[in-house]
Design a protein around this motif. Sequence first.
Motif, PDB file in Angstrom:
ATOM      1  N   VAL A 255       0.812  -1.202   0.000  1.00  0.00           N
ATOM      2  CA  VAL A 255       0.000   0.000   0.000  1.00  0.00           C
ATOM      3  C   VAL A 255       0.852   1.261   0.000  1.00  0.00           C
TER       4      VAL A 255
ATOM      5  N   GLU B 192       2.777   2.104  -3.038  1.00  0.00           N
ATOM      6  CA  GLU B 192       2.019   2.697  -4.131  1.00  0.00           C
ATOM      7  C   GLU B 192       1.790   4.186  -3.895  1.00  0.00           C
TER       8      GLU B 192
ATOM      9  N   SER C 238       8.695  -0.890 -11.904  1.00  0.00           N
ATOM     10  CA  SER C 238       7.798  -0.064 -12.736  1.00  0.00           C
ATOM     11  C   SER C 238       7.969   1.418 -12.419  1.00  0.00           C
TER      12      SER C 238
ATOM     13  N   PRO D 181     -19.077   5.558  -7.281  1.00  0.00           N
ATOM     14  CA  PRO D 181     -19.215   4.549  -6.219  1.00  0.00           C
ATOM     15  C   PRO D 181     -18.090   4.715  -5.213  1.00  0.00           C
ATOM     16  N   SER D 182     -18.375   4.412  -3.952  1.00  0.00           N
ATOM     17  CA  SER D 182     -17.355   4.658  -2.930  1.00  0.00           C
ATOM     18  C   SER D 182     -16.329   3.539  -2.847  1.00  0.00           C
TER      19      SER D 182
ATOM     20  N   ARG E 229     -17.746  10.992  -1.879  1.00  0.00           N
ATOM     21  CA  ARG E 229     -17.807  10.289  -3.141  1.00  0.00           C
ATOM     22  C   ARG E 229     -19.141  10.422  -3.870  1.00  0.00           C
TER      23      ARG E 229
ATOM     24  N   SER F 146     -14.248  -0.326  -8.418  1.00  0.00           N
ATOM     25  CA  SER F 146     -13.035  -0.360  -7.597  1.00  0.00           C
ATOM     26  C   SER F 146     -12.894   0.866  -6.708  1.00  0.00           C
ATOM     27  N   GLY F 147     -13.445   1.985  -7.143  1.00  0.00           N
ATOM     28  CA  GLY F 147     -13.282   3.192  -6.347  1.00  0.00           C
ATOM     29  C   GLY F 147     -11.860   3.702  -6.297  1.00  0.00           C
ATOM     30  N   ASN F 148     -10.990   3.128  -7.118  1.00  0.00           N
ATOM     31  CA  ASN F 148      -9.580   3.522  -7.122  1.00  0.00           C
ATOM     32  C   ASN F 148      -9.042   3.478  -8.543  1.00  0.00           C
TER      33      ASN F 148
ATOM     34  N   ASN G  47      -5.164   0.453 -11.882  1.00  0.00           N
ATOM     35  CA  ASN G  47      -4.226  -0.633 -11.614  1.00  0.00           C
ATOM     36  C   ASN G  47      -3.746  -0.625 -10.158  1.00  0.00           C
ATOM     37  N   SER G  48      -4.625  -0.206  -9.287  1.00  0.00           N
ATOM     38  CA  SER G  48      -4.275  -0.098  -7.874  1.00  0.00           C
ATOM     39  C   SER G  48      -4.022  -1.457  -7.244  1.00  0.00           C
ATOM     40  N   LEU G  49      -2.978  -1.498  -6.433  1.00  0.00           N
ATOM     41  CA  LEU G  49      -2.694  -2.707  -5.672  1.00  0.00           C
ATOM     42  C   LEU G  49      -3.325  -2.671  -4.286  1.00  0.00           C
ATOM     43  N   VAL G  50      -3.798  -1.507  -3.906  1.00  0.00           N
ATOM     44  CA  VAL G  50      -4.248  -1.339  -2.540  1.00  0.00           C
ATOM     45  C   VAL G  50      -5.405  -2.283  -2.204  1.00  0.00           C
ATOM     46  N   GLN G  51      -6.475  -2.170  -3.002  1.00  0.00           N
ATOM     47  CA  GLN G  51      -7.637  -2.988  -2.700  1.00  0.00           C
ATOM     48  C   GLN G  51      -7.327  -4.465  -2.798  1.00  0.00           C
TER      49      GLN G  51
ATOM     50  N   GLU H  38      -4.749  -5.913  -1.963  1.00  0.00           N
ATOM     51  CA  GLU H  38      -4.118  -6.363  -0.735  1.00  0.00           C
ATOM     52  C   GLU H  38      -5.148  -6.508   0.389  1.00  0.00           C
TER      53      GLU H  38
ATOM     54  N   ARG I 131     -11.309  -6.542  -7.569  1.00  0.00           N
ATOM     55  CA  ARG I 131     -12.645  -5.998  -7.442  1.00  0.00           C
ATOM     56  C   ARG I 131     -13.580  -6.361  -8.588  1.00  0.00           C
TER      57      ARG I 131
ATOM     58  N   ARG J 241       4.463  -3.502 -13.995  1.00  0.00           N
ATOM     59  CA  ARG J 241       3.319  -3.341 -13.097  1.00  0.00           C
ATOM     60  C   ARG J 241       2.354  -4.517 -13.224  1.00  0.00           C
TER      61      ARG J 241
END
Lengths: 310, 310, 310, 310
Positions: free
Chosen positions: B105, B108, B180, C96-97, C115, D97-99, D102-106, D108, D115, D170
């Motif tokens: 996290v 990123e 990356s 969407p949140s 959001r 996804s709300g992000n 290419n987010s890795l956060v969700q 994780e 998502r 990535r």
Amino acid sequence: MAIMSTPTTFRPVLERIAEEIERTPGSGRPADYIPALAARDPRRFGMAVAELDGTVYGVGDWREPFSAQSLTKVFTLALDLAREGDALWEHVGREPSGNPFNSLVQLEYENGIPRNPFINAGALVVTDRLHTRTGDAAGELLAFLRAESGNPDLGHDEEVAASEAAHGDRNAALAHFMASYGNIDNPVPVLLDQYFRQCSVAASCADLALATGFLARHGIRADGTRLLSRSRAKQINAVMLTCGTYDAAGDFAHRVGLPGKSGVGGGIIAVVPGHCTLCVWGPGLDERGNSVAGVAALDRFTTLTGLSVF
Amino acid sequence: MAIMSTPTTFRPVLERIAEEIERTPGSGRPADYIPALAARDPRRFGMAVAELDGTVYGVGDWREPFSAQSLTKVFTLALDLAREGDALWEHVGREPSGNPFNSLVQLEYENGIPRNPFINAGALVVTDRLHTRTGDAAGELLAFLRAESGNPDLGHDEEVAASEAAHGDRNAALAHFMASYGNIDNPVPVLLDQYFRQCSVAASCADLALATGFLARHGIRADGTRLLSRSRAKQINAVMLTCGTYDAAGDFAHRVGLPGKSGVGGGIIAVVPGHCTLCVWGPGLDERGNSVAGVAALDRFTTLTGLSVF
Amino acid sequence: MAIMSTPTTFRPVLERIAEEIERTPGSGRPADYIPALAARDPRRFGMAVAELDGTVYGVGDWREPFSAQSLTKVFTLALDLAREGDALWEHVGREPSGNPFNSLVQLEYENGIPRNPFINAGALVVTDRLHTRTGDAAGELLAFLRAESGNPDLGHDEEVAASEAAHGDRNAALAHFMASYGNIDNPVPVLLDQYFRQCSVAASCADLALATGFLARHGIRADGTRLLSRSRAKQINAVMLTCGTYDAAGDFAHRVGLPGKSGVGGGIIAVVPGHCTLCVWGPGLDERGNSVAGVAALDRFTTLTGLSVF
Amino acid sequence: MAIMSTPTTFRPVLERIAEEIERTPGSGRPADYIPALAARDPRRFGMAVAELDGTVYGVGDWREPFSAQSLTKVFTLALDLAREGDALWEHVGREPSGNPFNSLVQLEYENGIPRNPFINAGALVVTDRLHTRTGDAAGELLAFLRAESGNPDLGHDEEVAASEAAHGDRNAALAHFMASYGNIDNPVPVLLDQYFRQCSVAASCADLALATGFLARHGIRADGTRLLSRSRAKQINAVMLTCGTYDAAGDFAHRVGLPGKSGVGGGIIAVVPGHCTLCVWGPGLDERGNSVAGVAALDRFTTLTGLSVF
């Protein structure tokens, strides 16, 4: 920690640092979230050292009161720990936050338990608990600071207190949020009043270096009575080292190598356990909320003296 | 730091700790992400102290090799800093992570710059840079550990190395992710091979306490030559204190009060600057990845001896 | 959308659904954050359909008032959009949140702009703005619901309103937090009072299906006057589809395929544009806060009738 | 959905839109993560409509191949769902996804389950599963696109494929990360090769509007055979509406009101269920990765025709 073979004073070191700071073009900006702080001249500078026996001396504006702000968090922590002991740690953690100092994110992931007592959320919890135990957290703090500094005129800056209250939405949000997890005892308006008064303490480098002395004396107050056990005093130093300078704690430990606590009024207090305490003041802040001149001065101090806990 | 008035050995203290650890019913679980570690008996325990002059002694399984894992991150950091100096800090931070040790996290949010050299992402960066500078990061590490410990048989556990590689998807993800952002120089497979060999070093408490000695001697190696400047050695101690035990650094500082670094093999190394170094081993880990017996033993050690940096 | 060649009623479909729901052992749990909701029998079930001309019919407890809660967010959004138009979207988003419905996390990353208008933070902003424009947001809402439903007895549940206020710390936190970003106009206590009264509206499936009619009639109210342009009515349907069911919007779109909005009182309203509106009620909620029976009933409804926007 | 009383063609509407787009000074920037995309002239524009019977017509560069990129995610999703059905949803979600895409956060926080199938992580999972089931995911996709478009020359852009592979760190990170959770079946290099070939499909607006036809025909392919059940085809439309345009899905639904999917090559496909499909192309992207001209053209299309699912 480098061991000084004989007792010494740091006067020449302080003078050299003050000269260097004066030569360096000022940088950093005063905190601007309340007008009373924003108006401060960023070129002001003061620094004081208090030895274990209460001798105190300094350079620059070391006798001029400034807004102590978060520096007071160290004292309320000590005052509450002295009363309730380790039970406090069920309500606030002691890990670095890894995030800017008033973040709500971690609080949410961690069910209303703030990461440590030095982020705003954690300090609100400590004040709340001290207030429950004393009926007057802010008064307790003030009495302690006056006693340790020997300065009966030390008091609140009412303009700052009013300004904090007028811009207090974020702290109100923190308090209500923790209350929703059952981690606040007092009504939120009562708590906020206590908290803003605590933040608005005005004190000088001399006052604050003296008031911090109990942490260099392993828990012993100025009058020789014990506030905290040796072990608990060390623990506060540990929390200062890992959490005392917002999300720059690692950098501060790396550069300065002492337990320290900063405030957005531009002050920083630091402890050389068993030796002395320091307070430095410069209103210009870096982007992480620490005094630019203050960190630089402490960095120079430890470099020039060889003092550091490492 | 409490100053011991006379030189002393800590044998009786170690023996008392070993007895206490033995009496306490084992807790914690060995790391289970690779079979070679999961098979370890969680009741194993060893502890060694190395004095500044290279005297080393211990209790329990203090001469039995175990998987050093993340303990090696301290040595690769020192070896790379010795070569490239502060330029390293443009590629890895030195702030506590505030999150579990292999989190993606923060990486990123912070554009591929790991928070510190002791989380896996940061250690990958350090190994990558050391490999670029030496052509053989793992070999450099091994030579250093053999020289400092005086143990020419110290080597890799090939089973562990193979097991790491077979379960290496998360580290591969970290490496590709930083690549990356342009923060990895070597091809990812080359880097991972170096990294897994580094993790698979097998060494005893005696070996590792001795190898850590340069941090207590302010940068001086066992043979009297200087690896790092006094200032840089202190900085490594600072990074260990604030970042050395995953997201339990605050708690470790609070309980133990020494710079330390833990590994999922169950080892912890710790430094009493100017005095001695310690290595303790117990395979059972707490939920944050630190040896339960190891933290308990170090906690007892500092309590019984009064040693601590605070 | 499947086109029904002739006007039709859905009575037989509703009866079949009610039978199926009754046969299915109840699941889900009533919202438990306030006692007034927790006391509801999770086996209660009602469902109503309102046709474009105001004909309404239903099954089960379709005439029994329940706590509308977040269903009212649709109506305050429409009432505010009718007044201020697109300017609203500078103060609240329409994405969407991706997070649980009262999360503070995204609010912090996105500078106090919620959001979408259907998470609590967003609804607070909408209520705040409607209150500024009308002087009585809750009264405006009530008048609208009474007019559209033709039910002059529709009102607030005072017990629920008091209970909301007594457990309102989290909403207070949200409001203060947004106020700290300048995104709230009214004093927080005034806003919260308005908001809790809005949440405490008690209405039946019949009432709410009728009140939603303007969204199926492309903006036309029950009395034939226009509340919103055709384009804006469609936009509200779009926001319902993407954001109406907390962090289960994707799943709801997938299963039900209609714009819908759920509330923790167990109600869900849904729109078949150009055809009819539905309201279903079942107090047992799934882990994401949506009525278990409600989602199941709407899923069956679209499967049996072939109606869906896709 | 507005019902068109008679069958119609949209030629005049397309011509008007093309004129408007031409008059508007170009905005947005081509994707720049690979050179092959960055070189595209942002003023290029094409738009095609395919009716249910396979009639296709367009304006501008509607017959020129461009890099389909993420548009292909819709087709691999359909091809995999046709084979494994709902079991897929245990490996990939269907929530927005709300992000950023290419987010890795969700990933994780949600244990390696992406998502939805339209973010890169989700598409990697779908490709992985399709490859396991067919032995040649990229070939299967190509065969489908050629059959539906009737264009046997439709193929890969080898320069783009090579460029994707050269800048693939990535995606490699995503794949290894999910593999660490056991959510990837094939070796990561095999998967990435399949995935990059899929992304490098070059096709025209005409090709892609035709290939999307099965979603307007409720699951029926161009040759009249059924690929998906009516219900499943609707579900794909629902996933497109809620997740098809990265973190702008809410805005797209609000402005355009149709299920759609965008790609960083500048293409967008959209579905009017039961009526027609559209594909529009303009290489300039907004900050969320969607074609500026493409969204504007679809916005105008639905405004001028009154078509929308709401």
